[in-house]
Design a protein around this motif. Structure first.
Motif, PDB file in Angstrom:
ATOM      1  N   ASP A  15      -5.585  12.242   1.642  1.00 46.99           N
ATOM      2  CA  ASP A  15      -5.717  10.822   1.865  1.00 46.99           C
ATOM      3  C   ASP A  15      -7.277  10.493   2.130  1.00 46.99           C
ATOM      4  OD1 ASP A  15      -3.144  10.160   1.612  1.00 46.99           O
ATOM      5  OD2 ASP A  15      -3.014   9.812   3.883  1.00 46.99           O
ATOM      6  N   GLU A  35      -3.355   5.498  -0.891  1.00 44.17           N
ATOM      7  CA  GLU A  35      -2.515   4.427  -0.805  1.00 44.17           C
ATOM      8  C   GLU A  35      -3.436   3.181  -1.003  1.00 44.17           C
ATOM      9  OE1 GLU A  35      -2.869   5.249   3.560  1.00 44.17           O
ATOM     10  OE2 GLU A  35      -2.983   6.318   1.746  1.00 44.17           O
ATOM     11  N   ALA A  95       0.772  -1.170   0.075  1.00 47.12           N
ATOM     12  CA  ALA A  95       0.180  -0.009  -0.025  1.00 47.12           C
ATOM     13  C   ALA A  95       0.951   1.438  -0.015  1.00 47.12           C
ATOM     14  CB  ALA A  95      -1.065  -0.069   1.163  1.00 47.12           C
ATOM     15  N   HIS A  96       0.921   1.954  -1.082  1.00 43.67           N
ATOM     16  CA  HIS A  96       1.377   3.339  -1.215  1.00 43.67           C
ATOM     17  C   HIS A  96       0.881   3.937  -1.967  1.00 43.67           C
ATOM     18  CE1 HIS A  96       3.315   1.402  -4.788  1.00 43.67           C
ATOM     19  NE2 HIS A  96       3.710   2.600  -5.251  1.00 43.67           N
ATOM     20  N   VAL A  97       1.193   5.442  -1.961  1.00 45.70           N
ATOM     21  CA  VAL A  97       0.615   6.541  -2.766  1.00 45.70           C
ATOM     22  C   VAL A  97       1.297   6.561  -4.033  1.00 45.70           C
ATOM     23  CG1 VAL A  97       0.207   8.874  -3.340  1.00 45.70           C
ATOM     24  CG2 VAL A  97      -0.263   7.915  -0.822  1.00 45.70           C
TER      25      VAL A  97
END
Length: 334
Positions: A324, A97, A29-31
């Motif tokens: 987010d 993310e 999970a990451h942007v």
């Protein structure tokens, strides 16, 4: 167009391998930033164009032009998908993310839906050419709705058919639990909001296929061309979303260009059906003309959007905040 079985198997293998690479590259999970999205977009476009080069080499200019036109058409129509995806993410407050994980399943589902719809569409057109009139009418209606701004304007996703069907199968929680789609509490299984988002995305994919399939069949009726062009356009959809994230509203004239393209393709279908069903004297619009219309329409829309920004864009209010938690309402628990 005689396509051997090994060519179909090779195409399927390329798609599976690229999906696997994409999934493994983004398993955490990451942007997804602009640079990463730009690199992946370049990769997908390069693969699509390389495949087009193979089509040109193996089957000639006409087949190659059909593939290029169909791919560019699907790529341009996918921009409308992005507006809806952004709307869905905003409504469900999907953390940035987690968005790439949802879109992976959206891409996978779109590939399945297109394969089924295209297979049925090609078979029906081969037997009942008159159906092209109905396909043309669908595209003209879609163009009219898009021109009026009715397409994708509804922000309340609680009535999304995918979400409503999901709620009948499994109860849904309000809180996200990382990238999990299911959790267990007190021995009972629940779906997370991320599962509801996937359901909403898949429902959107299904609706978009209704416009996409008639449009590509107006360019070519060759199964290998229509499926490969759709597949390579869809594979780059996720990277395109993150590449254009926050910029979609700046290209405010793109929806008008897409409406014009859909209307043009709809008219092309009417001419094509009339040529084959009514009289050979009715002209058939060449594929290269369609390609020119698509390229010119998109170019003009982008240039004019940048030169004449929408009032809200000038004030800086139209670009979505890169937070987010976009504005919206969470999914109901039941």
């Amino acid at each position: 167009m005689n396509v051997p079985l090994w060519a179909w198997l090779a195409l399927g293998a390329v798609i599976v391998v690229m999906l696997a690479i994409d999934l493994l590259s983004h398993r955490g999970a990451h942007v997804i930033g602009f640079r990463e999205a730009a690199i992946w977009s370049t990769v997908w476009v390069a693969i699509a164009l390389a495949f087009g080069g193979i089509i040109f080499w193996a089957y000639g200019v006409d087949a190659g032009t059909q593939y290029t036109t169909a791919w560019l058409l699907e790529k341009s129509l996918s921009v409308d998908n992005l507006f809806v995806f952004a709307l869905i993410f905003g409504y469900f407050k999907v953390p940035r993310e987690y968005q790439h994980r949802v879109l992976f399943f959206g891409v996978f589902g779109a590939l399945i839906f297109r394969a089924i719809f295209l297979g049925v569409g090609v078979a029906v057109v081969e037997r009942f050419t008159v159906i092209l009139f109905a396909f043309g009418a669908i595209l003209l209606w879609s163009a009219w709705k898009m021109l009026k701004g009715d397409d994708g304007e509804e922000s309340d996703q609680s009535n999304n058919i995918g979400v409503r069907m999901l709620k009948r199968v499994i109860p849904l929680k309000d809180e996200y639990h990382g990238t999990k789609f299911f959790i267990k509490e007190a021995g009972k299984r629940y779906g997370t909001p991320l599962l509801a988002v996937v359901a909403a995305i898949e429902a959107a994919d299904l609706i978009f296929a209704v416009d996409s399939v008639p449009a590509v069949l107006a360019v070519s009726s060759e199964p290998f061309i229509v499926f490969s062009s759709n597949a390579f356009a869809i594979l780059g959809l996720r990277a395109l979303f993150f590449l254009l994230s926050g910029l979609l509203e700046r290209f405010h004239l793109l929806s008008k260009a897409l409406a014009f393209i859909l209307a043009f393709i709809g008219v092309k279908l009417f001419f094509q059906a009339g040529h084959e069903v009514i009289s050979p004297s009715i002209p058939h619009i060449p594929t290269w003309v369609s390609l020119g219309v698509i390229v010119i329409s998109l170019t003009l829309a982008i240039v004019l959007s940048l030169r004449h920004p929408a009032p809200a864009a000038v004030d800086g209010d139209s670009t979505p905040e890169s937070t987010d938690e976009p504005a919206g309402e969470p999914v109901d628990k039941h």
